[in-house]
Design an enzyme around this catalytic site. Structure first.
Site, PDB file in Angstrom:
ATOM      1  N   HIS A 166       0.831  -1.212   0.000  1.00 17.86           N
ATOM      2  CA  HIS A 166       0.000   0.000   0.000  1.00 17.86           C
ATOM      3  C   HIS A 166       0.868   1.265   0.000  1.00 17.86           C
ATOM      4  CE1 HIS A 166      -3.340  -2.696   1.257  1.00 17.86           C
ATOM      5  NE2 HIS A 166      -2.404  -3.242   2.015  1.00 17.86           N
ATOM      6  N   SER A 287      15.363  19.848 -17.728  1.00 18.47           N
ATOM      7  CA  SER A 287      14.261  20.777 -17.977  1.00 18.47           C
ATOM      8  C   SER A 287      14.805  22.002 -18.685  1.00 18.47           C
ATOM      9  CB  SER A 287      13.630  21.189 -16.648  1.00 18.47           C
ATOM     10  OG  SER A 287      12.943  22.421 -16.795  1.00 18.47           O
ATOM     11  N   LYS A 293      16.977  20.148 -12.659  1.00 16.20           N
ATOM     12  CA  LYS A 293      16.192  18.942 -12.898  1.00 16.20           C
ATOM     13  C   LYS A 293      16.925  17.853 -13.670  1.00 16.20           C
ATOM     14  CE  LYS A 293      11.903  18.978 -12.961  1.00 16.20           C
ATOM     15  NZ  LYS A 293      10.870  18.251 -12.331  1.00 16.20           N
ATOM     16  N   GLU A 300       9.287   7.204 -17.698  1.00 14.17           N
ATOM     17  CA  GLU A 300       7.958   7.773 -17.955  1.00 14.17           C
ATOM     18  C   GLU A 300       7.475   7.399 -19.347  1.00 14.17           C
ATOM     19  OE1 GLU A 300       7.774  11.910 -15.563  1.00 14.17           O
ATOM     20  OE2 GLU A 300       9.495  11.682 -16.865  1.00 14.17           O
TER      21      GLU A 300
END
Ligand code: ARG
Length: 473
Positions: A166, A287, A293, A300
């Site tokens: 969980h 980025s 970043k 992804e």
């Protein structure tokens, strides 16, 4: 406007019963050569074997067969070397392409090869051969993925991390155990690929358009020559069966789903909140706005592209649903989803294997997170069980001391003995020693458990299984 004047019927595979040539826009609409030309190597292989079968059936002389085989070789050669010939061809489909080229080389003899056969069985045979070969390529690529996970598990051996259910801290495990969990999923994919290949392994040739072949041919021999272990059992079924393609797409969909779940873990683990892994520069991007970043784009995109593969399965299922028996032109829609899903899955696995191999674990961060005493609550319950408490009661007592610790604002492992005694007289000084990460990790010492020796054994076993799979292929 028509594709061709009616006085040139020879360029088509059909047309005798037609008064007018097809509408140009419809003709383009129904063509499949732009994608089914990928089946050319299989088509030519079937053609070679069929030329031999036509000799046995008394249709071709030995000399005509030789000329046909020579022309087929020339077609293979030219198609491989002259891209524009293939790319610029106005052929309707791959079968039309080969026949047109045969006629170009052989004149009227070129038409003879299509005796006793139908494009329905040809396309089914080519497609089965494609799936069988592609499943082999896919297995090798999945094996590379497993090797990357097992290699990383071996390098990272000994690093603890918080195991979660969980998404909440549950029990400590080894990072290697986590990696091997993903490897296990890909091992199962190997079996699914085997199953899809076995489903494709029956040769439709000799099924004709739907009723079977009227010539004297040996279907078993044709099947064997083409690398199949048997001929298909029913000509009507052979024309319309695409279960093998569904099975392959299902196997690919599960592979993509496994990659997507792995991606999700890695995206989370790379976040500042977790910080369990260090993203490799080679598989990350920055980025354009925020200089600090480093983004997990590889993962992804893997997660994002999964939908394409699973959608292919859905596409073919939808195409097949509601089709009457035997060949229907809808079946032409079977190939693109399979080609696309195959290419996508190969690319995804290749990227994922590279990214896994290049990722570095952040040992300090994982160890720190794994040292959260809350992860030792199960150990504490086991401690009370060893002292004679029934587990349900031990669970309740530890739950209470965790709550008490929360109130006191300290880890439960640091509560003083007198506080512990308020909850159970079974607590003794050895409690504090019993609660440590090492013993918690060593606890699940069963086959498949996270105890370090078990994980070492699992790594060795995984390497052995990989080697066996490689020997098999
Ligand atoms: N291009 C067709 C396909 O991919 C080949 C079979 C055509 N058969 C037919 N009866 N029109 O399915």
């Amino acid at each position: 406007m028509s594709a061709e004047p009616k006085d040139q019927p020879s360029g088509k595979l059909w047309g005798g019963r037609f008064d007018r040539a097809p509408d140009e826009i419809f003709y383009q609409f129904q063509r499949s050569f732009s994608f089914d030309r990928r089946l050319l190597p299989y088509e030519l292989a079937v053609d070679r074997v069929w030329a031999g079968a036509l000799v046995s059936a008394g249709i071709l002389s030995i000399e005509e067969m030789r000329d046909t085989l020579t022309a087929l070789d020339k077609i293979a050669d030219r198609a491989a070397n002259e891209y524009a010939w293939l790319g610029g061809s106005p052929a309707e489909d791959v079968h039309h392409f080969v026949e047109t080229a045969l006629v170009e080389y052989l004149g009227a003899l070129g038409y003879k090869l299509h005796t006793g056969r139908s494009r329905n069985e040809l396309v089914a045979t080519d497609f089965r051969m494609f799936v069988m070969e592609s499943a082999g390529e896919m297995r090798a690529t999945v094996a590379g993925m497993i090797a990357a996970l097992v290699g990383q598990a071996e390098k990272a051996m000994g690093i603890p991390m918080p195991g979660m259910t969980h998404m909440q801290h549950a029990q400590p495990i080894l990072f290697s155990h986590f990696l091997l969990a993903h490897a296990e999923a890909f091992f199962r994919d190997m079996q699914r690929l085997d199953a899809a290949e076995a489903m494709a392994d029956a040769c439709p040739m000799g099924s004709g358009a739907l009723a079977g072949c009227a010539l004297d041919i040996d279907r078993g021999a044709i099947a064997r020559e083409l690398g199949f272990s048997r001929p298909t059992a029913n000509s009507l079924d052979a024309a319309s069966d695409r279960d093998f393609a569904l099975d392959y797409l299902y196997a690919l969909s599960v592979i993509a789903t496994h990659l997507s779940r792995l991606a999700e873990d890695f995206v989370l683990f790379a976040s500042q909140e977790f910080g369990f892994i260090i993203l490799p520069d080679e598989f990350s991007t920055g980025s354009s706005l925020m200089p600090q970043k480093k983004n997990p784009d590889a993962w992804e995109l893997l997660r994002g592209k999964t939908g394409r593969v699973t959608a292919s399965l859905h596409t073919l299922l939808t195409t097949l649903k509601g089709l009457p028996s035997s060949y229907q032109r809808d079946l032409q829609e079977d190939k693109e989803p399979v080609f696309a899903a195959h290419d996508q899955a190969i690319a995804m696995l290749t990227i994922a294997a590279g990214a896994v191999a290049a990722t570095r674990p952040n040992e300090a961060r994982m160890r720190e997170a794994a040292s959260d005493p809350a992860l030792l609550a199960t150990e504490a319950a086991h401690y009370l069980v060893r002292k004679g408490a029934p587990f349900r009661q031990a669970h309740e007592i530890v739950g209470q001391i965790v709550r008490e610790a929360e109130r006191a604002g300290k880890p439960f492992s640091q509560l003083p003995m007198e506080t512990l005694h308020k909850f159970s007289p079974l607590f003794a000084a050895d409690f504090y020693d019993a609660l440590n990460l090492e013993s918690a990790l060593a606890g699940p010492d069963v086959e498949g458990g996270t105890a370090p020796d078990r994980v070492r054994g699992a790594i060795a076993a995984a390497k052995e299984r990989l080697a066996t799979l490689e020997r098999k292929s």
